[in-house]
Design a protein around this motif. Structure first.
Motif, short mmCIF file in Angstrom:
data_model
loop_
_atom_site.label_atom_id
_atom_site.label_comp_id
_atom_site.label_asym_id
_atom_site.label_seq_id
_atom_site.Cartn_x
_atom_site.Cartn_y
_atom_site.Cartn_z
N GLN A 52 0.80 -1.22 0.00
CA GLN A 52 0.00 0.00 0.00
C GLN A 52 0.84 1.27 0.00
O GLN A 52 0.31 2.37 -0.01
CB GLN A 52 -0.93 -0.01 1.22
N TYR B 157 4.19 0.38 7.10
CA TYR B 157 3.74 1.46 6.20
C TYR B 157 4.51 2.75 6.50
O TYR B 157 5.07 3.37 5.59
CB TYR B 157 2.25 1.68 6.37
N GLY C 114 -6.65 -0.10 6.44
CA GLY C 114 -5.59 -1.09 6.25
C GLY C 114 -5.21 -1.74 7.55
O GLY C 114 -5.04 -2.98 7.63
N SER D 222 -9.50 2.71 -2.68
CA SER D 222 -8.15 2.97 -3.17
C SER D 222 -8.04 2.77 -4.67
O SER D 222 -6.95 2.85 -5.24
CB SER D 222 -7.14 2.05 -2.46
N GLU E 198 -8.31 0.02 -6.34
CA GLU E 198 -7.47 -1.15 -6.61
C GLU E 198 -8.35 -2.39 -6.78
O GLU E 198 -8.16 -3.41 -6.11
CB GLU E 198 -6.47 -1.36 -5.47
#
Length: 286
Positions: free
Chosen positions: A28, A146, A161, A223, A225
């Motif tokens: 991510q 992250y 997330g 997102s 995706e």
């Protein structure tokens, strides 16, 4: 000289089972810092996770099978000293990432110690022990990876997330306890799996996994995706098939809830979820 029992009980290979969260978080991050990403991988999988394994084994002194080791040796004092050294090294290396990473790593270490230490023993309590594991190994690790891998060390870590990471852990972790009910009871430990029972564990994990995938789908959707989510879902099909087949076997024969089937479930889930997240990561650059 590192003793054979110390090396065995650190269970370095067990870090493989915790790897999916790393790849999920890294997938991510847009254009992650490769050097810090590699350093974080080493800190987590070579130092912090094995150290926690060692500390847990020192406190438990298991005589039966444990995660990743069918016939564990009895620990010596060396194991606790090595664990402390590994924790210290992890924190020192963490300063090359950021102070926030160090603080998060310190929280993880403290929580893992509180989970196992005889003086606190959070693992004795089914709900508190469960939440400690899934929050630390899920949301907290997602934050560490992250933030630490982000080129700008961003503190704006996706909340969905982190939640998804914890839910994925929550739908998996009780299955790792399913063969240890009797051993845990002798040690005055009441895990969430023991509380739920064999069938209840499978039902609970199925429900949490379902919630995890709904949350993950929403996270990928916002997102933009969608293709990435479809790829990940495809990779998870073998995990779903094994879960259903194993659950059906346990329903018919409770003795199937044993060490061998549990480790196979661990391996299948970790392998295919890691592959799925690695593919998602790669799709950003293809």
């Amino acid at each position: 000289m590192i003793q054979r029992s110390t090396f065995q009980l650190l269970r370095f290979h067990f870090s493989f089972f915790l790897m999916p969260v790393y790849w999920f978080a890294l997938s991510q991050v847009v254009r992650p810092n490769a050097g810090r990403a590699l350093l974080i991988f080493i800190i987590l999988h070579i130092l912090i996770y094995p150290s926690s394994n060692g500390f847990n084994s020192y406190m438990d002194r298991d005589e039966g099978s444990i995660g990743g080791v069918k016939s564990p040796f009895q620990p010596t004092r060396q194991l606790i000293y090595v664990s402390l050294v590994m924790d210290g090294l992890a924190l020192i290396l963490g300063f090359f990432v950021s102070i926030y990473f160090v603080l998060a790593a310190f929280i993880y270490i403290l929580a893992s110690r509180a989970y196992s230490a005889r003086s606190v023993r959070l693992k004795k309590y089914p709900i508190i022990g469960f939440l400690t594991v899934v929050i630390c190994q899920g949301a907290l690790v997602f934050f560490m990876v992250y933030h630490g891998s982000h080129s700008l060390l961003s503190l704006h870590v996706p909340t969905l997330g982190m939640i998804s990471a914890s839910l994925l852990l929550g739908g998996f972790y009780p299955l790792t306890q399913i063969y240890q009910h009797e051993a845990d009871a002798r040690d005055d430990v009441r895990t969430i799996s023991a509380q739920l029972g064999l069938r209840g564990t499978f039902i609970f994990c199925g429900i949490v996994y379902g919630i995890a995938f709904i949350t993950l789908a929403f996270f990928f959707l916002i997102s933009l995706e969608i293709k990435e989510f479809l790829v990940f879902t495809t990779c998870m099909l073998p995990v779903l098939v094994y879960f259903i087949v194993w659950a059906a076997q346990v329903w018919q024969n409770p003795s199937k809830a044993d060490y061998r089937h549990t480790m196979r479930m661990n391996s299948v889930a970790s392998l295919f979820s890691s592959v799925g997240f690695i593919l998602v990561f790669m799709m950003r650059y293809l």
